[in-house]
Scaffold this motif. Sequence first.
Motif, PDB file in Angstrom:
ATOM      1  N   LYS A 129       1.603  -3.239  -6.639  1.00 15.36           N
ATOM      2  CA  LYS A 129       2.439  -2.748  -5.537  1.00 15.36           C
ATOM      3  C   LYS A 129       1.610  -1.894  -4.569  1.00 15.36           C
ATOM      4  O   LYS A 129       1.801  -1.957  -3.357  1.00 15.36           O
ATOM      5  CB  LYS A 129       3.639  -1.991  -6.069  1.00 15.36           C
ATOM      6  CG  LYS A 129       4.662  -2.914  -6.701  1.00 15.36           C
ATOM      7  CD  LYS A 129       5.948  -2.195  -7.018  1.00 15.36           C
ATOM      8  CE  LYS A 129       6.957  -3.169  -7.550  1.00 15.36           C
ATOM      9  NZ  LYS A 129       7.899  -3.617  -6.559  1.00 15.36           N
ATOM     10  N   GLU A 130       0.671  -1.121  -5.098  1.00 15.93           N
ATOM     11  CA  GLU A 130      -0.210  -0.333  -4.243  1.00 15.93           C
ATOM     12  C   GLU A 130      -1.113  -1.258  -3.424  1.00 15.93           C
ATOM     13  O   GLU A 130      -1.343  -1.026  -2.238  1.00 15.93           O
ATOM     14  CB  GLU A 130      -1.058   0.630  -5.077  1.00 15.93           C
ATOM     15  CG  GLU A 130      -2.000   1.477  -4.274  1.00 15.93           C
ATOM     16  CD  GLU A 130      -1.334   2.486  -3.356  1.00 15.93           C
ATOM     17  OE1 GLU A 130      -2.039   3.025  -2.483  1.00 15.93           O
ATOM     18  OE2 GLU A 130      -0.126   2.754  -3.482  1.00 15.93           O
ATOM     19  N   ALA A 131      -1.617  -2.320  -4.032  1.00 18.18           N
ATOM     20  CA  ALA A 131      -2.447  -3.285  -3.310  1.00 18.18           C
ATOM     21  C   ALA A 131      -1.664  -3.917  -2.161  1.00 18.18           C
ATOM     22  O   ALA A 131      -2.203  -4.099  -1.065  1.00 18.18           O
ATOM     23  CB  ALA A 131      -2.955  -4.363  -4.267  1.00 18.18           C
ATOM     24  N   GLU A 132      -0.406  -4.239  -2.405  1.00 13.85           N
ATOM     25  CA  GLU A 132       0.453  -4.783  -1.350  1.00 13.85           C
ATOM     26  C   GLU A 132       0.550  -3.770  -0.209  1.00 13.85           C
ATOM     27  O   GLU A 132       0.449  -4.136   0.972  1.00 13.85           O
ATOM     28  CB  GLU A 132       1.842  -5.092  -1.905  1.00 13.85           C
ATOM     29  CG  GLU A 132       2.827  -5.582  -0.872  1.00 13.85           C
ATOM     30  CD  GLU A 132       4.220  -5.757  -1.426  1.00 13.85           C
ATOM     31  OE1 GLU A 132       4.895  -6.700  -0.997  1.00 13.85           O
ATOM     32  OE2 GLU A 132       4.658  -4.951  -2.279  1.00 13.85           O
ATOM     33  N   HIS A 133       0.704  -2.514  -0.543  1.00 12.96           N
ATOM     34  CA  HIS A 133       0.867  -1.447   0.455  1.00 12.96           C
ATOM     35  C   HIS A 133      -0.407  -1.205   1.265  1.00 12.96           C
ATOM     36  O   HIS A 133      -0.330  -0.976   2.477  1.00 12.96           O
ATOM     37  CB  HIS A 133       1.312  -0.161  -0.248  1.00 12.96           C
ATOM     38  CG  HIS A 133       1.422   1.006   0.654  1.00 12.96           C
ATOM     39  ND1 HIS A 133       2.426   1.140   1.583  1.00 12.96           N
ATOM     40  CD2 HIS A 133       0.640   2.094   0.780  1.00 12.96           C
ATOM     41  CE1 HIS A 133       2.247   2.268   2.255  1.00 12.96           C
ATOM     42  NE2 HIS A 133       1.172   2.864   1.779  1.00 12.96           N
ATOM     43  N   VAL A 134      -1.579  -1.240   0.628  1.00 10.72           N
ATOM     44  CA  VAL A 134      -2.821  -0.887   1.319  1.00 10.72           C
ATOM     45  C   VAL A 134      -3.491  -2.067   2.026  1.00 10.72           C
ATOM     46  O   VAL A 134      -4.444  -1.867   2.782  1.00 10.72           O
ATOM     47  CB  VAL A 134      -3.848  -0.218   0.371  1.00 10.72           C
ATOM     48  CG1 VAL A 134      -3.273   1.052  -0.214  1.00 10.72           C
ATOM     49  CG2 VAL A 134      -4.340  -1.154  -0.696  1.00 10.72           C
ATOM     50  N   CYS A 135      -3.002  -3.276   1.829  1.00 15.16           N
ATOM     51  CA  CYS A 135      -3.607  -4.431   2.474  1.00 15.16           C
ATOM     52  C   CYS A 135      -3.424  -4.329   3.994  1.00 15.16           C
ATOM     53  O   CYS A 135      -2.288  -4.339   4.491  1.00 15.16           O
ATOM     54  CB  CYS A 135      -2.952  -5.723   1.978  1.00 15.16           C
ATOM     55  SG  CYS A 135      -3.573  -7.191   2.810  1.00 15.16           S
ATOM     56  N   PRO A 136      -4.522  -4.238   4.748  1.00 14.26           N
ATOM     57  CA  PRO A 136      -4.386  -4.078   6.202  1.00 14.26           C
ATOM     58  C   PRO A 136      -3.839  -5.317   6.905  1.00 14.26           C
ATOM     59  O   PRO A 136      -3.242  -5.197   7.981  1.00 14.26           O
ATOM     60  CB  PRO A 136      -5.811  -3.761   6.668  1.00 14.26           C
ATOM     61  CG  PRO A 136      -6.695  -4.296   5.613  1.00 14.26           C
ATOM     62  CD  PRO A 136      -5.915  -4.201   4.316  1.00 14.26           C
ATOM     63  N   ALA A 137      -3.992  -6.481   6.302  1.00 14.46           N
ATOM     64  CA  ALA A 137      -3.492  -7.712   6.911  1.00 14.46           C
ATOM     65  C   ALA A 137      -2.104  -8.086   6.418  1.00 14.46           C
ATOM     66  O   ALA A 137      -1.507  -9.051   6.897  1.00 14.46           O
ATOM     67  CB  ALA A 137      -4.463  -8.867   6.652  1.00 14.46           C
ATOM     68  N   ARG A 138      -1.603  -7.342   5.432  1.00 15.94           N
ATOM     69  CA  ARG A 138      -0.259  -7.578   4.870  1.00 15.94           C
ATOM     70  C   ARG A 138      -0.087  -9.004   4.355  1.00 15.94           C
ATOM     71  O   ARG A 138       0.917  -9.661   4.618  1.00 15.94           O
ATOM     72  CB  ARG A 138       0.829  -7.261   5.898  1.00 15.94           C
ATOM     73  CG  ARG A 138       0.797  -5.845   6.414  1.00 15.94           C
ATOM     74  CD  ARG A 138       1.235  -4.897   5.326  1.00 15.94           C
ATOM     75  NE  ARG A 138       1.338  -3.545   5.822  1.00 15.94           N
ATOM     76  CZ  ARG A 138       0.636  -2.518   5.329  1.00 15.94           C
ATOM     77  NH1 ARG A 138      -0.185  -2.722   4.327  1.00 15.94           N
ATOM     78  NH2 ARG A 138       0.778  -1.318   5.799  1.00 15.94           N
ATOM     79  N   VAL A 139      -1.088  -9.478   3.593  1.00 11.88           N
ATOM     80  CA  VAL A 139      -1.036 -10.855   3.083  1.00 11.88           C
ATOM     81  C   VAL A 139      -0.536 -10.940   1.649  1.00 11.88           C
ATOM     82  O   VAL A 139      -0.401 -12.029   1.116  1.00 11.88           O
ATOM     83  CB  VAL A 139      -2.414 -11.543   3.198  1.00 11.88           C
ATOM     84  CG1 VAL A 139      -2.889 -11.546   4.635  1.00 11.88           C
ATOM     85  CG2 VAL A 139      -3.448 -10.908   2.291  1.00 11.88           C
ATOM     86  N   ILE A 140      -0.248  -9.787   1.024  1.00  8.63           N
ATOM     87  CA  ILE A 140       0.193  -9.756  -0.364  1.00  8.63           C
ATOM     88  C   ILE A 140       1.701  -9.541  -0.405  1.00  8.63           C
ATOM     89  O   ILE A 140       2.218  -8.640   0.246  1.00  8.63           O
ATOM     90  CB  ILE A 140      -0.516  -8.630  -1.139  1.00  8.63           C
ATOM     91  CG1 ILE A 140      -2.030  -8.829  -1.106  1.00  8.63           C
ATOM     92  CG2 ILE A 140       0.007  -8.551  -2.568  1.00  8.63           C
ATOM     93  CD1 ILE A 140      -2.818  -7.655  -1.614  1.00  8.63           C
TER      94      ILE A 140
END
Length: 67
Positions: free
Chosen positions: A52-63
């Motif tokens: 969930k943190e990876a989804e939040h920090v992804c700058p391209a919002r691909v997760i």
Amino acid sequence: MLAPVRVSVDKDLCIGAGQCVVTAPEVFDQDDDGIVELLTDSPAEGDRDAVKEAEHVCPARVITVDG
């Protein structure tokens, strides 16, 4: 009990920032071009917060994380 986590990525929009790999290395990797590779679309319950943190920090919002 929480519902299982399901993860998907849009590789076509990935910019290769690598924040997902740093945040959840058990779930994400990068190919030779730096594009996200999903190691599993059903991560373990113990990886839920990291995913969930990876989804939040992804700058391209691909997760996308469901669950």
